[in-house]
Design a protein around this motif. Structure first.
Motif, PDB file in Angstrom:
ATOM      1  N   ARG A  76      -6.422   8.906 -29.737  1.00  0.00           N
ATOM      2  CA  ARG A  76      -6.681   8.474 -28.452  1.00  0.00           C
ATOM      3  C   ARG A  76      -7.942   8.725 -27.886  1.00  0.00           C
ATOM      4  NH1 ARG A  76      -1.815   7.160 -25.608  1.00  0.00           N
ATOM      5  NH2 ARG A  76      -3.004   6.361 -23.942  1.00  0.00           N
ATOM      6  N   LEU A  77      -8.559   9.781 -28.037  1.00  0.00           N
ATOM      7  CA  LEU A  77     -10.138   9.936 -27.640  1.00  0.00           C
ATOM      8  C   LEU A  77     -10.925   9.422 -28.451  1.00  0.00           C
ATOM      9  CD1 LEU A  77     -11.757  11.655 -25.688  1.00  0.00           C
ATOM     10  CD2 LEU A  77     -11.844  13.539 -27.615  1.00  0.00           C
ATOM     11  N   LEU A  78     -10.667   9.551 -29.737  1.00  0.00           N
ATOM     12  CA  LEU A  78     -11.425   8.673 -30.747  1.00  0.00           C
ATOM     13  C   LEU A  78     -12.011   7.392 -30.191  1.00  0.00           C
ATOM     14  CD1 LEU A  78     -13.373   8.824 -33.227  1.00  0.00           C
ATOM     15  CD2 LEU A  78     -11.555   8.004 -34.712  1.00  0.00           C
ATOM     16  N   VAL A  79     -11.008   6.582 -30.140  1.00  0.00           N
ATOM     17  CA  VAL A  79     -11.213   5.213 -29.364  1.00  0.00           C
ATOM     18  C   VAL A  79     -12.438   5.086 -28.274  1.00  0.00           C
ATOM     19  CG1 VAL A  79     -10.370   3.080 -28.183  1.00  0.00           C
ATOM     20  CG2 VAL A  79      -8.992   4.200 -30.091  1.00  0.00           C
ATOM     21  N   HIS A  80     -12.439   6.268 -27.335  1.00  0.00           N
ATOM     22  CA  HIS A  80     -13.279   6.166 -26.222  1.00  0.00           C
ATOM     23  C   HIS A  80     -14.689   6.684 -26.681  1.00  0.00           C
ATOM     24  CE1 HIS A  80     -10.122   4.886 -23.465  1.00  0.00           C
ATOM     25  NE2 HIS A  80      -9.531   5.725 -23.954  1.00  0.00           N
ATOM     26  N   ALA A  81     -14.366   7.724 -27.571  1.00  0.00           N
ATOM     27  CA  ALA A  81     -15.551   8.529 -27.940  1.00  0.00           C
ATOM     28  C   ALA A  81     -16.641   7.675 -28.667  1.00  0.00           C
ATOM     29  CB  ALA A  81     -15.115   9.978 -28.832  1.00  0.00           C
ATOM     30  N   GLU A  82     -16.279   7.167 -29.683  1.00  0.00           N
ATOM     31  CA  GLU A  82     -16.848   6.126 -30.179  1.00  0.00           C
ATOM     32  C   GLU A  82     -17.901   5.016 -29.618  1.00  0.00           C
ATOM     33  OE1 GLU A  82     -14.809   5.639 -34.723  1.00  0.00           O
ATOM     34  OE2 GLU A  82     -14.030   4.246 -33.047  1.00  0.00           O
ATOM     35  N   LYS A  83     -16.828   4.665 -28.368  1.00  0.00           N
ATOM     36  CA  LYS A  83     -17.799   3.711 -27.638  1.00  0.00           C
ATOM     37  C   LYS A  83     -18.763   4.367 -26.595  1.00  0.00           C
ATOM     38  CE  LYS A  83     -13.790   0.566 -27.180  1.00  0.00           C
ATOM     39  NZ  LYS A  83     -12.712   0.086 -26.063  1.00  0.00           N
ATOM     40  N   THR A 105      -4.951  14.840 -34.205  1.00  0.00           N
ATOM     41  CA  THR A 105      -3.432  14.725 -33.558  1.00  0.00           C
ATOM     42  C   THR A 105      -3.595  13.428 -32.802  1.00  0.00           C
ATOM     43  OG1 THR A 105      -4.719  15.804 -31.431  1.00  0.00           O
ATOM     44  CG2 THR A 105      -3.700  17.065 -33.079  1.00  0.00           C
ATOM     45  N   ASP A 106      -2.547  13.087 -32.224  1.00  0.00           N
ATOM     46  CA  ASP A 106      -2.172  11.782 -31.760  1.00  0.00           C
ATOM     47  C   ASP A 106      -3.153  11.763 -30.353  1.00  0.00           C
ATOM     48  OD1 ASP A 106      -0.189  10.909 -33.313  1.00  0.00           O
ATOM     49  OD2 ASP A 106       1.476  11.632 -32.089  1.00  0.00           O
ATOM     50  N   GLU A 107      -3.340  12.762 -29.735  1.00  0.00           N
ATOM     51  CA  GLU A 107      -4.382  12.755 -28.627  1.00  0.00           C
ATOM     52  C   GLU A 107      -5.760  12.739 -29.280  1.00  0.00           C
ATOM     53  OE1 GLU A 107      -0.730  15.004 -27.555  1.00  0.00           O
ATOM     54  OE2 GLU A 107      -2.125  15.317 -29.296  1.00  0.00           O
ATOM     55  N   GLY A 108      -6.026  13.099 -30.305  1.00  0.00           N
ATOM     56  CA  GLY A 108      -7.344  13.044 -31.045  1.00  0.00           C
ATOM     57  C   GLY A 108      -7.481  11.583 -31.191  1.00  0.00           C
ATOM     58  N   LEU A 110     -10.512  19.610 -22.039  1.00  0.00           N
ATOM     59  CA  LEU A 110      -9.387  18.853 -22.083  1.00  0.00           C
ATOM     60  C   LEU A 110      -7.933  19.378 -21.892  1.00  0.00           C
ATOM     61  CD1 LEU A 110     -10.960  16.177 -24.476  1.00  0.00           C
ATOM     62  CD2 LEU A 110     -10.846  16.137 -22.260  1.00  0.00           C
ATOM     63  N   GLY A 111      -7.704  20.498 -22.351  1.00  0.00           N
ATOM     64  CA  GLY A 111      -6.594  21.090 -22.343  1.00  0.00           C
ATOM     65  C   GLY A 111      -5.398  20.605 -23.427  1.00  0.00           C
ATOM     66  N   LEU A 112      -6.206  20.045 -24.504  1.00  0.00           N
ATOM     67  CA  LEU A 112      -5.403  19.345 -25.468  1.00  0.00           C
ATOM     68  C   LEU A 112      -5.948  19.845 -26.980  1.00  0.00           C
ATOM     69  CD1 LEU A 112      -5.828  15.747 -24.266  1.00  0.00           C
ATOM     70  CD2 LEU A 112      -3.747  16.934 -24.207  1.00  0.00           C
ATOM     71  N   THR A 113      -5.148  19.602 -27.870  1.00  0.00           N
ATOM     72  CA  THR A 113      -5.531  20.044 -29.218  1.00  0.00           C
ATOM     73  C   THR A 113      -5.909  18.772 -29.853  1.00  0.00           C
ATOM     74  OG1 THR A 113      -3.953  21.857 -29.621  1.00  0.00           O
ATOM     75  CG2 THR A 113      -4.936  20.878 -31.688  1.00  0.00           C
ATOM     76  N   LEU A 114      -7.115  18.581 -30.401  1.00  0.00           N
ATOM     77  CA  LEU A 114      -7.622  17.141 -30.819  1.00  0.00           C
ATOM     78  C   LEU A 114      -7.527  17.052 -32.462  1.00  0.00           C
ATOM     79  CD1 LEU A 114     -10.716  16.960 -28.635  1.00  0.00           C
ATOM     80  CD2 LEU A 114      -8.287  15.865 -28.362  1.00  0.00           C
ATOM     81  N   ILE A 115      -7.620  18.164 -32.957  1.00  0.00           N
ATOM     82  CA  ILE A 115      -7.782  18.155 -34.530  1.00  0.00           C
ATOM     83  C   ILE A 115      -6.575  19.135 -35.289  1.00  0.00           C
ATOM     84  CG2 ILE A 115      -9.288  18.798 -36.444  1.00  0.00           C
ATOM     85  CD1 ILE A 115     -11.711  17.962 -34.585  1.00  0.00           C
ATOM     86  N   HIS A 116      -5.978  18.748 -36.263  1.00  0.00           N
ATOM     87  CA  HIS A 116      -5.395  19.484 -36.952  1.00  0.00           C
ATOM     88  C   HIS A 116      -6.096  20.346 -37.952  1.00  0.00           C
ATOM     89  CE1 HIS A 116      -1.565  17.866 -35.552  1.00  0.00           C
ATOM     90  NE2 HIS A 116      -1.953  16.686 -35.989  1.00  0.00           N
ATOM     91  N   ARG A 117      -5.978  21.377 -38.039  1.00  0.00           N
ATOM     92  CA  ARG A 117      -6.785  22.426 -39.078  1.00  0.00           C
ATOM     93  C   ARG A 117      -5.702  23.271 -39.979  1.00  0.00           C
ATOM     94  NH1 ARG A 117      -8.442  22.670 -34.026  1.00  0.00           N
ATOM     95  NH2 ARG A 117     -10.512  22.465 -33.443  1.00  0.00           N
TER      96      ARG A 117
END
Length: 293
Positions: free
Chosen positions: A63-70, A58-61, A43-50
């Protein structure tokens, strides 16, 4: 896109831990970490703070979570439906039931259903109605008993049972001389209550707010036998559904003034595939319900 990394991502978001997510998914933690790194690279994005052992999106993560759950839920629904088209003879019902109904209403229904459908596995989750509703909306349950008036847009429900919430007192309590109990009088007494999140408690809190009273809660417990015992010994009064009171309880019940009726229904997600096993359970429970107006 491979669905597996999204499944791992959703599990991490819910548990806030790579380790717990791996345990939940029954896979090795390195496999989870590698899948998430590849997903981020794709995706070229950081999804999780570690950082400092704290795992967050992250904010991007987010946003992805909404779609990933569906996507994960839709994939599970599709696989289930395709399996049934192949003649799947077994199934599982994951149903949430509040403790009062689980102890006093559902046992004979569950046993009768198991007798009629011995190949269907029943997984019963007990909890507060609010917790169960959240689990249903998140796809952790297939069906759940909820208070009908709290139904959100994403759920459908079928009427199940109508029960009266009754003031419950010891046999020698002064309220025994009354036919009905006003909310003001009820809240002047020390109360024995379920913990927050249970419909029993939510109804009482809502009633207190309506009459501008602060409940005097002396005991909090989700154990119905303990509520009964404390009330029997005169250390407080409570309110329970009619079905919970038995002849040998040495308790008296009175209606509120005006009476409080609860409409309880069994709910499921509107946008989700309801399996044959769940449809069979829903039909069976509806046939054996005792909803009356």
């Amino acid at each position: 896109m491979d669905i597996k990394p999204l499944r791992y991502f959703v599990a991490i978001a819910k548990t806030a831990s790579f380790t717990k997510a791996a345990q939940q998914l029954s896979v090795a933690q390195p496999a989870v970490s590698m899948a998430i790194k590849k997903l981020e690279a794709d995706l070229g994005l950081t999804l999780i703070h570690r950082a400092d052992r704290h795992v967050g999106l992250t904010d991007e993560g987010k946003r992805l979570l909404v779609h990933a759950e569906k996507i994960v839920q839709a994939t599970d629904d599709a696989l289930l439906e395709m399996g049934e088209l192949q003649g799947l003879s077994q199934g599982e019902v994951r149903v949430g039931i509040p403790s009062m109904l689980g102890s006093y209403y559902f046992p004979p229904i569950l046993m009768a259903f198991r007798h009629k459908y011995p190949t269907i596995a029943l997984k019963v989750i007990e909890g507060g109605t609010w917790q169960l509703q959240q689990m249903l909306e998140n796809g952790e349950l297939d069906l759940s008993v909820i208070v009908a008036e709290t139904l959100p847009d994403g759920l459908e429900t079928q009427a199940l049972i109508r029960e009266e919430m009754r003031v419950t007192i010891a046999t020698d309590h002064p309220f025994s001389q009354l036919e009905r109990i006003t909310p003001d009088a009820f809240f002047d007494e020390e109360l024995v209550m379920f913990k927050e999140g249970y419909f029993h408690r939510r109804i009482v809190d809502k009633l207190a707010k309506a009459c501008n009273k602060q409940p005097k809660i002396g005991f909090e417990t989700n154990l119905i036998p303990l509520i009964k015992s404390i009330t029997q010994q005169g250390f407080g009064i409570s309110t329970l559904l009619s079905m919970v009171i038995e002849d040998d309880d040495e308790l008296i019940t009175r209606s509120f003034d005006p009476p409080i009726w609860l409409d309880l229904g069994i709910a499921w997600r509107k946008d989700s595939y309801l399996s044959k096993a769940n449809r069979a359970f829903l039909e069976f429970v509806s046939e054996h319900g005792r909803y009356k107006r």
